[in-house]
Design a protein around this motif. Sequence first.
Motif, PDB file in Angstrom:
ATOM      1  N   TRP A 170     -23.673 -20.824  17.734  1.00 24.23           N
ATOM      2  CA  TRP A 170     -24.194 -22.180  17.553  1.00 24.23           C
ATOM      3  C   TRP A 170     -24.143 -23.041  18.582  1.00 24.23           C
ATOM      4  O   TRP A 170     -24.635 -24.127  18.577  1.00 24.23           O
ATOM      5  CB  TRP A 170     -22.972 -22.846  16.559  1.00 24.23           C
ATOM      6  N   ASN A 171     -23.366 -22.438  19.842  1.00 23.25           N
ATOM      7  CA  ASN A 171     -23.260 -23.535  21.076  1.00 23.25           C
ATOM      8  C   ASN A 171     -24.532 -23.781  21.773  1.00 23.25           C
ATOM      9  O   ASN A 171     -25.023 -24.846  22.267  1.00 23.25           O
ATOM     10  CB  ASN A 171     -22.128 -23.117  21.918  1.00 23.25           C
ATOM     11  N   TYR A 172     -25.564 -22.760  21.804  1.00 21.98           N
ATOM     12  CA  TYR A 172     -26.950 -22.920  22.422  1.00 21.98           C
ATOM     13  C   TYR A 172     -27.684 -22.276  21.300  1.00 21.98           C
ATOM     14  O   TYR A 172     -28.438 -21.317  21.594  1.00 21.98           O
ATOM     15  CB  TYR A 172     -27.303 -22.567  23.892  1.00 21.98           C
ATOM     16  N   HIS A 178     -33.638 -17.379  21.420  1.00 20.71           N
ATOM     17  CA  HIS A 178     -34.964 -16.939  22.152  1.00 20.71           C
ATOM     18  C   HIS A 178     -34.732 -15.925  23.326  1.00 20.71           C
ATOM     19  O   HIS A 178     -35.691 -15.233  23.399  1.00 20.71           O
ATOM     20  CB  HIS A 178     -35.080 -18.704  22.920  1.00 20.71           C
ATOM     21  N   TRP A 179     -33.523 -16.108  23.805  1.00 18.43           N
ATOM     22  CA  TRP A 179     -33.338 -14.876  24.833  1.00 18.43           C
ATOM     23  C   TRP A 179     -33.409 -13.526  24.322  1.00 18.43           C
ATOM     24  O   TRP A 179     -33.837 -12.611  25.219  1.00 18.43           O
ATOM     25  CB  TRP A 179     -31.924 -14.982  25.251  1.00 18.43           C
ATOM     26  N   MET A 180     -33.090 -13.055  23.068  1.00 17.76           N
ATOM     27  CA  MET A 180     -33.119 -12.028  22.480  1.00 17.76           C
ATOM     28  C   MET A 180     -34.274 -11.844  21.458  1.00 17.76           C
ATOM     29  O   MET A 180     -34.731 -10.407  21.733  1.00 17.76           O
ATOM     30  CB  MET A 180     -32.004 -11.626  21.573  1.00 17.76           C
ATOM     31  N   LYS A 194     -29.840 -13.641  11.881  1.00 20.36           N
ATOM     32  CA  LYS A 194     -28.886 -14.255  11.278  1.00 20.36           C
ATOM     33  C   LYS A 194     -28.348 -15.210  12.005  1.00 20.36           C
ATOM     34  O   LYS A 194     -27.620 -15.192  13.061  1.00 20.36           O
ATOM     35  CB  LYS A 194     -27.715 -13.377  10.794  1.00 20.36           C
ATOM     36  N   PRO A 195     -28.823 -16.577  11.806  1.00 21.91           N
ATOM     37  CA  PRO A 195     -28.305 -17.837  12.875  1.00 21.91           C
ATOM     38  C   PRO A 195     -26.933 -18.004  12.576  1.00 21.91           C
ATOM     39  O   PRO A 195     -26.451 -17.924  11.432  1.00 21.91           O
ATOM     40  CB  PRO A 195     -29.122 -18.973  12.341  1.00 21.91           C
ATOM     41  N   SER A 196     -26.282 -18.793  13.284  1.00 19.17           N
ATOM     42  CA  SER A 196     -24.941 -19.141  13.023  1.00 19.17           C
ATOM     43  C   SER A 196     -24.827 -19.850  11.651  1.00 19.17           C
ATOM     44  O   SER A 196     -25.817 -20.596  11.332  1.00 19.17           O
ATOM     45  CB  SER A 196     -24.321 -19.738  14.224  1.00 19.17           C
ATOM     46  N   GLU A 197     -23.818 -19.949  10.915  1.00 18.66           N
ATOM     47  CA  GLU A 197     -23.644 -20.714   9.755  1.00 18.66           C
ATOM     48  C   GLU A 197     -23.332 -22.113  10.345  1.00 18.66           C
ATOM     49  O   GLU A 197     -23.345 -22.981   9.350  1.00 18.66           O
ATOM     50  CB  GLU A 197     -22.469 -20.010   9.105  1.00 18.66           C
ATOM     51  N   LEU A 232     -25.715  -7.036   7.506  1.00 19.35           N
ATOM     52  CA  LEU A 232     -26.904  -6.811   8.515  1.00 19.35           C
ATOM     53  C   LEU A 232     -26.524  -5.589   9.325  1.00 19.35           C
ATOM     54  O   LEU A 232     -27.637  -4.791   9.446  1.00 19.35           O
ATOM     55  CB  LEU A 232     -27.347  -8.055   9.206  1.00 19.35           C
ATOM     56  N   VAL A 233     -25.384  -5.838   9.920  1.00 21.56           N
ATOM     57  CA  VAL A 233     -25.147  -4.631  10.948  1.00 21.56           C
ATOM     58  C   VAL A 233     -25.126  -3.095   9.838  1.00 21.56           C
ATOM     59  O   VAL A 233     -25.436  -2.276  10.559  1.00 21.56           O
ATOM     60  CB  VAL A 233     -23.748  -4.841  11.479  1.00 21.56           C
ATOM     61  N   ALA A 234     -24.755  -3.360   8.817  1.00 19.90           N
ATOM     62  CA  ALA A 234     -24.572  -2.094   8.010  1.00 19.90           C
ATOM     63  C   ALA A 234     -25.888  -1.493   7.525  1.00 19.90           C
ATOM     64  O   ALA A 234     -26.021  -0.440   7.184  1.00 19.90           O
ATOM     65  CB  ALA A 234     -23.541  -2.372   6.770  1.00 19.90           C
ATOM     66  N   GLU A 394      -6.827 -16.620  27.220  1.00 17.09           N
ATOM     67  CA  GLU A 394      -7.995 -16.589  26.009  1.00 17.09           C
ATOM     68  C   GLU A 394      -9.176 -17.784  26.403  1.00 17.09           C
ATOM     69  O   GLU A 394      -8.949 -18.414  27.093  1.00 17.09           O
ATOM     70  CB  GLU A 394      -7.438 -17.091  24.843  1.00 17.09           C
ATOM     71  N   GLU A 395     -10.077 -17.503  25.908  1.00 19.39           N
ATOM     72  CA  GLU A 395     -11.363 -18.181  25.854  1.00 19.39           C
ATOM     73  C   GLU A 395     -10.785 -19.755  25.233  1.00 19.39           C
ATOM     74  O   GLU A 395     -10.527 -19.558  24.171  1.00 19.39           O
ATOM     75  CB  GLU A 395     -12.720 -17.855  25.460  1.00 19.39           C
ATOM     76  N   THR A 396     -10.979 -20.687  26.283  1.00 19.96           N
ATOM     77  CA  THR A 396     -10.462 -21.924  25.598  1.00 19.96           C
ATOM     78  C   THR A 396     -11.795 -22.767  24.748  1.00 19.96           C
ATOM     79  O   THR A 396     -11.659 -22.996  23.839  1.00 19.96           O
ATOM     80  CB  THR A 396      -9.934 -23.069  26.476  1.00 19.96           C
TER      81      THR A 396
END
Length: 498
Positions: A170-172, A178-180, A194-197, A232-234, A394-396
């Motif tokens: 969700w952050n960008y 787009h990048w992918m 599958k976009p972020s919820e 989706l991964v499955a 950890e990632e903050t």
Amino acid sequence: MPAPICRAGADLVGSRAGLFTVEPTYLNDCRRYRMSTIHEQFLASLDPATGEVVGEVPVTPAADIAGIVDEAREAAAQWRALTHQERAGRLTLAGEALVERSEELGTLLSREMGKPRDHGIGEVRSCGAGMRTKAERAAAALAPVAEVTNDVETTIYRDPLGVCALITPWNYPVLTTHWMIVPALMAGNAVVLKPSEETPLIGQAYAEVLMGVLPDGVLRVVHGGDEQGKALVAASVDLVAFTGSREAGMHIMAAAAHGLKRLVLELGGKDPLIVLDDADLEAAARMAVNNSLDNAGQTCVATERVIVAAAIADAFEARVVELASDVKAGPWDAAGVTYGPMIHARQRDHVIGHIREALEAGATALLGGPEQPERYIEPTVLTGVTGDMRIAQEETFGPVVCISRFESISDAVREANASPFGLGAMVFGADEARAHDVARQLDAGMIGVNRSLGGVGDTPWVGAKQSGFGYHGSPDGTRQFAQTRVVRRVAVAASAGA
Ligand code: NAD
């Protein structure tokens, strides 16, 4: 172009608000699905600054996703029949449409995600404006290459893989999709996104712009949370291109092992910024503040650790506090705001937890601290951060400048590398050769020397260690979305002359 499936803003509030019992605190705490009175499941998207419903999308039943993937594979035949140049031409038209609609789409992005409106518009516009170049570079990277040795011609083709699953954060929300999606489509694949919820509306709206130039069914969108992501991964996808957290990346990697699905994983970071004793203090302090606080710190390549030479640390910290004091947090539509609210209460609590524990373990707050207004985290500057604190490990993902001091360069390098993450890093120092030497010792994928990270032109967006597995950007990155196939035959000239 297909009819939009999402409802947004006034339309929704006027027609469907009665279907929900909206309690802003609950909603902002965790976006959940609620059952409407017509017994369909909907995902409501909320403005993180107010908790108001921005719009809704129907949740895709997880049981339907395998069938959607199969349909996308069928639809891909028409798309793969086009040349790379024809595909680039179609995507260029979509890029122009994104630029034309950037105010509308950027505003939707900001309402859903919380970033200031000009940032939302800039994200959409830059993706649209860069589409032609990105697509044409991909076309060049994917073009067949032939080599003749004696009478044998060997051609390397970059063929479609089939169906690519794209799972995004969700952050960008536009940029990370787009990048992918550009390399995936340029390689002739069908895509199930599958976009972020947290940001389903802008995910849907961006996809609909692309659907307007694609054959029907080549791009499909499924909505929901990790249940839909797992389904989706499955499903029988050929590649999973995921941008998101390290934890989800680990699950996806394990799940993708069944069927040996290809993977591109762009994961989290814990980026260090090393400030050497001869650094331009003003430039380094500005970078530390901007890159720690921008997007409320909710950026994969945010500066999460500032490691500064003890000799200049007092002056550096004083300037960081001055600069950070001028930074304003506020709603997406307010004037003079640098960044917006935290995406949800869970993320806000996580950041406050890191701050509180660091202070309890001996760090000092030079600005801000654990007491924060509802929905926001004001700019916070901590010093005396040590490697054993959770905030250093950890990632903050929050607007905190975390400072520690070093005596020797080898200590600074050791501290910078003491993380399982390795996405980005920066080094500031006036002696460019020395700063470059430090940069070359850092275990990260993208390193900036006296400037922000990320290459210019068509360079990889790549992580090291647990920040990434596979990557995009650059000819090599683009080719990860294609099946390399080698065909060897008698050279045409030789067979013609025989
Ligand atoms: P997240 O991992 O919680 O969710 C990302 C996406 O994955 C969502 O669409 C979610 O529904 C889905 N998902 C979650 N668990 C899943 C599972 N087990 N199987 C399949 N799908 C699953 O991440 P987030 O909170 O949306 O985004 C923030 C994270 O993304 C941060 O860690 C940030 O650093 C990272 N990120 C990385 C980059 C990069 O380029 N490396 C860019 C942007 C964000």
